[in-house]
Design a protein around this motif. Structure first.
Motif, PDB file in Angstrom:
ATOM      1  N   ASP A 124       0.810  -1.227   0.000  1.00 27.16           N
ATOM      2  CA  ASP A 124       0.000   0.000   0.000  1.00 27.16           C
ATOM      3  C   ASP A 124       0.841   1.273   0.000  1.00 27.16           C
ATOM      4  OD1 ASP A 124       0.997  -0.282   2.532  1.00 27.16           O
ATOM      5  OD2 ASP A 124      -0.824   0.440   3.533  1.00 27.16           O
ATOM      6  N   GLU A 125       2.128   1.145  -0.304  1.00 28.38           N
ATOM      7  CA  GLU A 125       3.016   2.302  -0.368  1.00 28.38           C
ATOM      8  C   GLU A 125       3.243   2.691  -1.833  1.00 28.38           C
ATOM      9  OE1 GLU A 125       4.364   4.139   2.005  1.00 28.38           O
ATOM     10  OE2 GLU A 125       3.537   2.999   3.679  1.00 28.38           O
ATOM     11  N   PRO A 126       2.573   3.720  -2.352  1.00 32.14           N
ATOM     12  CA  PRO A 126       2.718   4.114  -3.759  1.00 32.14           C
ATOM     13  C   PRO A 126       4.166   4.392  -4.171  1.00 32.14           C
ATOM     14  CG  PRO A 126       0.884   5.258  -2.728  1.00 32.14           C
ATOM     15  CD  PRO A 126       1.625   4.588  -1.623  1.00 32.14           C
ATOM     16  N   ALA A 127       4.952   4.919  -3.231  1.00 33.31           N
ATOM     17  CA  ALA A 127       6.331   5.275  -3.564  1.00 33.31           C
ATOM     18  C   ALA A 127       7.193   4.055  -3.877  1.00 33.31           C
ATOM     19  CB  ALA A 127       6.958   6.060  -2.407  1.00 33.31           C
ATOM     20  N   ARG A 128       6.763   2.861  -3.457  1.00 30.49           N
ATOM     21  CA  ARG A 128       7.544   1.652  -3.723  1.00 30.49           C
ATOM     22  C   ARG A 128       7.422   1.201  -5.181  1.00 30.49           C
ATOM     23  NH1 ARG A 128       8.816  -1.174   1.127  1.00 30.49           N
ATOM     24  NH2 ARG A 128       9.703  -2.811  -0.208  1.00 30.49           N
ATOM     25  N   VAL A 129       6.349   1.630  -5.841  1.00 37.60           N
ATOM     26  CA  VAL A 129       6.158   1.292  -7.260  1.00 37.60           C
ATOM     27  C   VAL A 129       5.826   2.589  -8.006  1.00 37.60           C
ATOM     28  CG1 VAL A 129       5.005  -0.211  -8.914  1.00 37.60           C
ATOM     29  CG2 VAL A 129       5.222  -0.935  -6.535  1.00 37.60           C
ATOM     30  N   VAL A 131       5.221   4.014 -10.740  1.00 30.70           N
ATOM     31  CA  VAL A 131       4.862   3.894 -12.155  1.00 30.70           C
ATOM     32  C   VAL A 131       3.385   4.242 -12.313  1.00 30.70           C
ATOM     33  CG1 VAL A 131       6.598   2.164 -12.683  1.00 30.70           C
ATOM     34  CG2 VAL A 131       4.349   1.440 -11.853  1.00 30.70           C
ATOM     35  N   ARG A 132       2.978   4.483 -13.562  1.00 27.05           N
ATOM     36  CA  ARG A 132       1.590   4.792 -13.851  1.00 27.05           C
ATOM     37  C   ARG A 132       0.931   3.653 -14.611  1.00 27.05           C
ATOM     38  NH1 ARG A 132       1.710  11.106 -16.005  1.00 27.05           N
ATOM     39  NH2 ARG A 132       2.598  12.039 -14.113  1.00 27.05           N
ATOM     40  N   GLY A 133      -0.387   3.592 -14.460  1.00 30.57           N
ATOM     41  CA  GLY A 133      -1.138   2.586 -15.213  1.00 30.57           C
ATOM     42  C   GLY A 133      -1.591   1.424 -14.355  1.00 30.57           C
ATOM     43  N   TYR A 134      -2.838   1.004 -14.578  1.00 35.67           N
ATOM     44  CA  TYR A 134      -3.408  -0.091 -13.794  1.00 35.67           C
ATOM     45  C   TYR A 134      -2.679  -1.407 -14.044  1.00 35.67           C
ATOM     46  CZ  TYR A 134      -7.397   2.816 -12.479  1.00 35.67           C
ATOM     47  OH  TYR A 134      -8.193   3.790 -11.948  1.00 35.67           O
ATOM     48  N   ALA A 135      -2.329  -1.676 -15.297  1.00 31.80           N
ATOM     49  CA  ALA A 135      -1.700  -2.952 -15.629  1.00 31.80           C
ATOM     50  C   ALA A 135      -0.411  -3.160 -14.844  1.00 31.80           C
ATOM     51  CB  ALA A 135      -1.420  -3.023 -17.134  1.00 31.80           C
ATOM     52  N   VAL A 136       0.423  -2.129 -14.783  1.00 34.37           N
ATOM     53  CA  VAL A 136       1.691  -2.232 -14.060  1.00 34.37           C
ATOM     54  C   VAL A 136       1.440  -2.375 -12.564  1.00 34.37           C
ATOM     55  CG1 VAL A 136       3.875  -1.103 -13.548  1.00 34.37           C
ATOM     56  CG2 VAL A 136       2.883  -0.899 -15.826  1.00 34.37           C
ATOM     57  N   LYS A 137       0.442  -1.651 -12.046  1.00 34.22           N
ATOM     58  CA  LYS A 137       0.106  -1.743 -10.625  1.00 34.22           C
ATOM     59  C   LYS A 137      -0.382  -3.142 -10.275  1.00 34.22           C
ATOM     60  CE  LYS A 137       0.812   2.489  -9.068  1.00 34.22           C
ATOM     61  NZ  LYS A 137       1.759   2.791  -7.960  1.00 34.22           N
ATOM     62  N   TYR A 138      -1.225  -3.714 -11.139  1.00 33.75           N
ATOM     63  CA  TYR A 138      -1.707  -5.073 -10.915  1.00 33.75           C
ATOM     64  C   TYR A 138      -0.544  -6.055 -10.884  1.00 33.75           C
ATOM     65  CZ  TYR A 138      -6.551  -3.594 -11.758  1.00 33.75           C
ATOM     66  OH  TYR A 138      -7.768  -2.996 -11.681  1.00 33.75           O
ATOM     67  N   LEU A 139       0.400  -5.890 -11.823  1.00 33.82           N
ATOM     68  CA  LEU A 139       1.558  -6.770 -11.886  1.00 33.82           C
ATOM     69  C   LEU A 139       2.400  -6.637 -10.616  1.00 33.82           C
ATOM     70  CD1 LEU A 139       3.368  -8.740 -13.400  1.00 33.82           C
ATOM     71  CD2 LEU A 139       4.473  -6.769 -14.518  1.00 33.82           C
ATOM     72  N   ALA A 140       2.597  -5.404 -10.168  1.00 33.83           N
ATOM     73  CA  ALA A 140       3.391  -5.168  -8.958  1.00 33.83           C
ATOM     74  C   ALA A 140       2.704  -5.781  -7.738  1.00 33.83           C
ATOM     75  CB  ALA A 140       3.586  -3.664  -8.761  1.00 33.83           C
ATOM     76  N   THR A 141       1.368  -5.652  -7.674  1.00 39.93           N
ATOM     77  CA  THR A 141       0.629  -6.230  -6.550  1.00 39.93           C
ATOM     78  C   THR A 141       0.724  -7.749  -6.570  1.00 39.93           C
ATOM     79  OG1 THR A 141      -0.936  -4.369  -6.567  1.00 39.93           O
ATOM     80  CG2 THR A 141      -1.627  -6.381  -5.428  1.00 39.93           C
ATOM     81  N   ALA A 142       0.609  -8.346  -7.761  1.00 39.20           N
ATOM     82  CA  ALA A 142       0.720  -9.798  -7.887  1.00 39.20           C
ATOM     83  C   ALA A 142       2.092 -10.286  -7.414  1.00 39.20           C
ATOM     84  CB  ALA A 142       0.489 -10.221  -9.337  1.00 39.20           C
ATOM     85  N   MET A 143       3.138  -9.547  -7.764  1.00 43.10           N
ATOM     86  CA  MET A 143       4.484  -9.915  -7.335  1.00 43.10           C
ATOM     87  C   MET A 143       4.624  -9.781  -5.820  1.00 43.10           C
ATOM     88  SD  MET A 143       6.702  -8.141 -10.414  1.00 43.10           S
ATOM     89  CE  MET A 143       8.269  -8.661  -9.732  1.00 43.10           C
ATOM     90  N   ALA A 144       3.974  -8.766  -5.249  1.00 44.77           N
ATOM     91  CA  ALA A 144       4.017  -8.583  -3.795  1.00 44.77           C
ATOM     92  C   ALA A 144       3.310  -9.741  -3.092  1.00 44.77           C
ATOM     93  CB  ALA A 144       3.365  -7.257  -3.420  1.00 44.77           C
ATOM     94  N   VAL A 145       2.193 -10.189  -3.666  1.00 44.67           N
ATOM     95  CA  VAL A 145       1.459 -11.325  -3.091  1.00 44.67           C
ATOM     96  C   VAL A 145       2.320 -12.584  -3.142  1.00 44.67           C
ATOM     97  CG1 VAL A 145      -0.509 -12.871  -3.424  1.00 44.67           C
ATOM     98  CG2 VAL A 145      -0.828 -10.391  -3.612  1.00 44.67           C
ATOM     99  N   ILE A 146       2.982 -12.823  -4.265  1.00 41.80           N
ATOM    100  CA  ILE A 146       3.851 -13.993  -4.409  1.00 41.80           C
ATOM    101  C   ILE A 146       4.983 -13.951  -3.385  1.00 41.80           C
ATOM    102  CG2 ILE A 146       5.499 -15.139  -5.930  1.00 41.80           C
ATOM    103  CD1 ILE A 146       3.737 -14.242  -8.286  1.00 41.80           C
TER     104      ILE A 146
END
Length: 215
Positions: A124-129, A131-146
């Protein structure tokens, strides 16, 4: 509905009745639940049907002090009485509520807490990722979950008798005095099984009927 059924949860939380008596009263209280009849009207109000057993009112509509809902077959409940506070699917501390909140919700909230841990994934820290765009955010969240799942599995695999004892002690201290403490008591689940089996556990009580008027 008898006053003891109306205040059952409050009486238990304040120590006036036992957990067993709370379960008994929750079982009995289900008999008095009104049933929604149809969809909300143009003003958001919903018609409710008085609970019946074998075609007759659960309570005595002819008794002294009987209110509107008992004297007639239906009542129209305004939208103001149908907000989220009154629309909870399960009664607080009931068997269904405990099954949902004890394991399911606690596990979800615990995982979310680890996922948002600033020292680790910090999802939930925007500064850690940055970047702009939902697709990249989704990918970053998926990697965080993994990453979080991998960390959980790793810590589980590395547990020892000493760490297990320490975790158990920390949990007991954290739960001490909390309302959720009861869910970690084996007897709680035994009582819960009895309730879910549908047994009529309510002992007769000498109480005057009290009704809650719907305005």
């Amino acid at each position: 509905m008898p006053g003891g059924l109306i205040s059952a949860t409050k009486d238990h939380l304040e120590g006036r009745i036992s957990r067993d008596m709370l379960f008994r009263r929750l079982v009995e209280r289900k008999r008095y639940l009104g049933k929604a009849n149809g969809k909300p009207n143009a003003n958001g109000a919903v018609q409710y049907i008085h609970p019946t057993e074998r075609g007759r009112h659960v309570c005595n509509p002819e008794r002294k002090g009987a209110q509107k809902f008992c004297k007639q077959r239906t009542v129209l409940v305004p939208r103001s009485k149908l907000d989220l506070k009154y629309r909870q699917k399960f009664s607080y501390l009931s068997a269904e509520w405990a099954r949902l909140h004890y394991a399911g919700r606690s596990s979800i909230e615990g995982f979310n807490g680890q996922l948002k841990n600033r020292k680790k994934a910090a999802a939930d820290e925007p500064a850690r990722v940055p970047v702009r765009g939902y697709a990249v955010k989704y990918l970053a969240t998926a990697m965080a979950v993994i990453t979080t799942n991998t960390d959980i599995v790793k810590r589980f695999d590395e547990r020892t008798e000493e760490t297990l004892a320490g975790e158990a002690k920390a949990r007991a201290k954290r739960r001490e005095g909390a309302s959720a403490e009861v869910y970690h008591d084996p007897q709680f689940w035994i009582d819960l099984t009895l309730e879910e089996a549908g047994r009529d556990l309510l002992e007769p009580e000498e109480e005057e009927d009290e009704q809650v008027e719907v305005e």
